[in-house]
Design a protein around this motif. Structure first.
Motif, mmCIF file in Angstrom:
data_model
loop_
_atom_site.group_PDB
_atom_site.id
_atom_site.type_symbol
_atom_site.label_atom_id
_atom_site.label_comp_id
_atom_site.label_asym_id
_atom_site.label_seq_id
_atom_site.Cartn_x
_atom_site.Cartn_y
_atom_site.Cartn_z
ATOM 1 N N LYS A 1 0.851 -1.202 0.000
ATOM 2 C CA LYS A 1 0.000 0.000 0.000
ATOM 3 C C LYS A 1 0.884 1.249 0.000
ATOM 4 C CE LYS A 1 -3.649 2.108 2.809
ATOM 5 N NZ LYS A 1 -3.266 2.736 4.066
ATOM 6 N N SER A 2 1.929 1.203 0.829
ATOM 7 C CA SER A 2 2.750 2.410 0.904
ATOM 8 C C SER A 2 3.542 2.638 -0.394
ATOM 9 C CB SER A 2 3.588 2.372 2.187
ATOM 10 O OG SER A 2 4.912 2.304 1.920
ATOM 11 N N ALA A 3 3.956 1.560 -1.082
ATOM 12 C CA ALA A 3 4.634 1.744 -2.385
ATOM 13 C C ALA A 3 3.660 2.373 -3.398
ATOM 14 C CB ALA A 3 5.146 0.411 -2.913
ATOM 15 N N THR A 4 2.399 1.920 -3.384
ATOM 16 C CA THR A 4 1.433 2.479 -4.337
ATOM 17 C C THR A 4 1.163 3.957 -4.016
ATOM 18 O OG1 THR A 4 -0.564 1.843 -3.091
ATOM 19 C CG2 THR A 4 0.285 0.226 -4.657
ATOM 20 N N GLU A 5 1.214 4.270 -2.725
ATOM 21 C CA GLU A 5 0.973 5.669 -2.321
ATOM 22 C C GLU A 5 2.129 6.571 -2.772
ATOM 23 O OE1 GLU A 5 0.201 5.387 1.869
ATOM 24 O OE2 GLU A 5 -1.888 4.764 1.550
ATOM 25 N N GLU A 6 3.360 6.043 -2.668
ATOM 26 C CA GLU A 6 4.520 6.830 -3.129
ATOM 27 C C GLU A 6 4.376 7.145 -4.622
ATOM 28 O OE1 GLU A 6 6.923 8.244 -1.264
ATOM 29 O OE2 GLU A 6 5.564 7.500 0.281
ATOM 30 N N THR B 1 -7.416 -12.456 -4.336
ATOM 31 C CA THR B 1 -7.106 -11.252 -3.555
ATOM 32 C C THR B 1 -7.805 -10.023 -4.132
ATOM 33 O OG1 THR B 1 -5.133 -10.927 -4.874
ATOM 34 C CG2 THR B 1 -4.839 -12.108 -2.806
ATOM 35 N N GLY B 2 -8.931 -10.254 -4.766
ATOM 36 C CA GLY B 2 -9.656 -9.174 -5.442
ATOM 37 C C GLY B 2 -10.046 -8.038 -4.523
ATOM 38 N N GLU B 3 -10.266 -8.346 -3.246
ATOM 39 C CA GLU B 3 -10.674 -7.256 -2.338
ATOM 40 C C GLU B 3 -9.535 -6.248 -2.151
ATOM 41 O OE1 GLU B 3 -9.406 -10.586 0.493
ATOM 42 O OE2 GLU B 3 -10.314 -10.406 -1.462
ATOM 43 N N TYR B 4 -8.263 -6.715 -2.272
ATOM 44 C CA TYR B 4 -7.135 -5.771 -2.169
ATOM 45 C C TYR B 4 -7.120 -4.827 -3.374
ATOM 46 C CZ TYR B 4 -5.209 -8.897 1.413
ATOM 47 O OH TYR B 4 -5.014 -9.656 2.527
ATOM 48 N N THR B 5 -7.486 -5.355 -4.536
ATOM 49 C CA THR B 5 -7.537 -4.496 -5.734
ATOM 50 C C THR B 5 -8.541 -3.372 -5.500
ATOM 51 O OG1 THR B 5 -6.972 -6.351 -7.144
ATOM 52 C CG2 THR B 5 -8.026 -4.478 -8.234
ATOM 53 N N VAL B 6 -9.693 -3.727 -4.939
ATOM 54 C CA VAL B 6 -10.723 -2.713 -4.681
ATOM 55 C C VAL B 6 -10.196 -1.711 -3.647
ATOM 56 C CG1 VAL B 6 -13.085 -2.315 -3.887
ATOM 57 C CG2 VAL B 6 -12.536 -4.425 -5.123
ATOM 58 N N GLU B 7 -9.605 -2.217 -2.580
ATOM 59 C CA GLU B 7 -9.150 -1.354 -1.492
ATOM 60 C C GLU B 7 -8.064 -0.380 -1.945
ATOM 61 O OE1 GLU B 7 -11.557 -1.169 0.801
ATOM 62 O OE2 GLU B 7 -9.875 0.129 1.348
ATOM 63 N N ILE B 8 -7.079 -0.922 -2.676
ATOM 64 C CA ILE B 8 -5.969 -0.064 -3.114
ATOM 65 C C ILE B 8 -6.476 0.958 -4.142
ATOM 66 C CG2 ILE B 8 -3.756 -0.094 -4.391
ATOM 67 C CD1 ILE B 8 -2.997 -2.484 -2.656
ATOM 68 N N SER B 9 -7.345 0.524 -5.036
ATOM 69 C CA SER B 9 -7.909 1.466 -6.028
ATOM 70 C C SER B 9 -8.660 2.586 -5.316
ATOM 71 C CB SER B 9 -8.890 0.753 -6.968
ATOM 72 O OG SER B 9 -8.261 -0.311 -7.612
ATOM 73 N N ARG B 10 -9.427 2.204 -4.308
ATOM 74 C CA ARG B 10 -10.196 3.213 -3.556
ATOM 75 C C ARG B 10 -9.249 4.201 -2.851
ATOM 76 N NH1 ARG B 10 -14.973 2.809 0.062
ATOM 77 N NH2 ARG B 10 -14.857 0.538 0.050
ATOM 78 N N ASN B 11 -8.221 3.642 -2.202
ATOM 79 C CA ASN B 11 -7.288 4.487 -1.449
ATOM 80 C C ASN B 11 -6.607 5.520 -2.367
ATOM 81 O OD1 ASN B 11 -5.646 5.276 0.825
ATOM 82 N ND2 ASN B 11 -3.964 4.114 -0.107
#
Ligand code: FAD
Length: 288
Positions: free
Chosen positions: A31-36, A55-65
């Motif tokens: 998550k922190s790498a995607t935020e950078e 792990t589809g829920e992580y795709t949704v979560e990271i996209s949302r974040n």
């Protein structure tokens, strides 16, 4: 914002792909790498969907974040071949609830132990595209393969199926990586001739390690020009030099693409903020 709108408004775009963690253990670091990467303020970011869909829920979560907290337009990938229809529809509801407006609709790779195809809910990405369209409200993209998809014996058939996918409702295409721009130019000529007129986003992979490129080529059969092979031979054993050379090669490829009217560039940034940042810096006066 829908990407179709973005492509109308911006002559050139630079975007980055990230992938979600395989399990909860790495969630925070990923998550922190995607935020950078999001802090570089790209035109949009795509978030891949784990093979098999677990792990589809992580795709949704990271996209949302990325969208909610960093103001970066998200493109969430979604695969179908290893999923049941109820799971796909549930994911679509989650994406809508998360405010995601863009989906890259994919078939996904076939699992070696997959059940009898007659029992699958989906066989091709075009079926997913049709269903997302039926669900409504999303801008839908799809994948394309300038060198042909590995399972396709004849590129003519691949392009025919690509046309079916576009006719089903796919509004833009993102290419698999390629290292020789002439392959893309030839592909574009052929798909335009076949009546495919949607925007095509060029997927570029800055190669930062010799092992990475060997693995990729084994999996996808991607063609490596002699000029690129020479770089890997010369710098492959020196990680810092290989990284610098790989980013420089990708930058040159992008400049040539832009000079030839291919205006939308998607970087396979592999969750490496420093790579995304360097590519962006190299193009700072070229893509604003
Ligand atoms: P399709 O468009 O369905 O094509 C697959 C094959 O079927 C092709 O050979 C095509 O010619 C053929 N075909 C299509 N329709 C028919 C038909 N009616 N009859 C016969 N043959 C047909 N994988 C993941 O798991 N997660 C990701 O997030 C992910 N992101 C990707 C992003 C990009 C930009 C790309 C290029 C690939 C991505 N992949 C991802 C990999 C992708 O899932 C695989 O390449 C997969 O094997 C094909 O997916 P597709 O959506 O292109 O399939």
């Amino acid at each position: 914002m829908k990407l179709t709108q973005l492509f109308k408004e911006k002559t050139e775009t630079l975007s980055f792909e990230v992938f979600p963690p395989k399990d909860g253990k790495n969630y925070d670091s990923v998550k922190s790498a995607t935020e950078e990467i999001a802090k570089l303020n790209p035109h949009y970011m795509s978030v891949t969907y784990g093979a098999g869909g677990g792990t589809g829920e992580y795709t949704v979560e990271i996209s949302r974040n990325l969208q909610e907290n960093f103001g970066v337009i998200s493109l969430a990938h979604l695969t179908c071949v290893n999923s049941k229809r109820e799971v796909v529809w549930e994911r679509l509801r989650q994406l809508r609830e998360a405010g995601i407006e863009n989906i890259l609709a994919l078939r996904g790779d076939l699992l070696p132990d997959a059940a009898d195809p007659s029992e699958w809910d989906y066989h091709y990405a075009s079926e997913l595209v049709s269903e997302i369209r039926e669900f409504g409200g999303f801008c839908i993209g799809g994948a394309c393969y300038p060198e042909g998809h590995v399972e396709s014996e004849h590129s003519k058939d691949d392009i025919r199926h690509l046309k079916e996918k576009v006719d089903a409702g796919c509004q833009f295409l993102t290419t698999q990586m390629f290292f020789d721009n002439n392959i893309l130019y030839n592909f574009l000529y052929r798909i335009r001739e076949a009546g495919i007129t949607v925007p095509v986003v060029a997927g570029i992979m800055p190669v930062t390690g010799a092992n990475q490129i060997k693995r990729i080529c084994q999996l996808s059969g991607t063609y490596l020009p002699q000029r690129f092979k020479a770089i890997v031979d010369r710098f492959g054993s020196e990680p810092a030099a290989m990284k610098q050379a790989g980013i420089a090669y990708a930058t040159e490829q992008i400049i040539d693409l832009l000079a030839n009217g291919v205006n939308h560039i998607h970087i396979y940034s592999m969750n490496k903020p420093e790579v995304a940042e360097q590519v962006q810096k190299n193009l700072s006066e070229i893509i604003r």
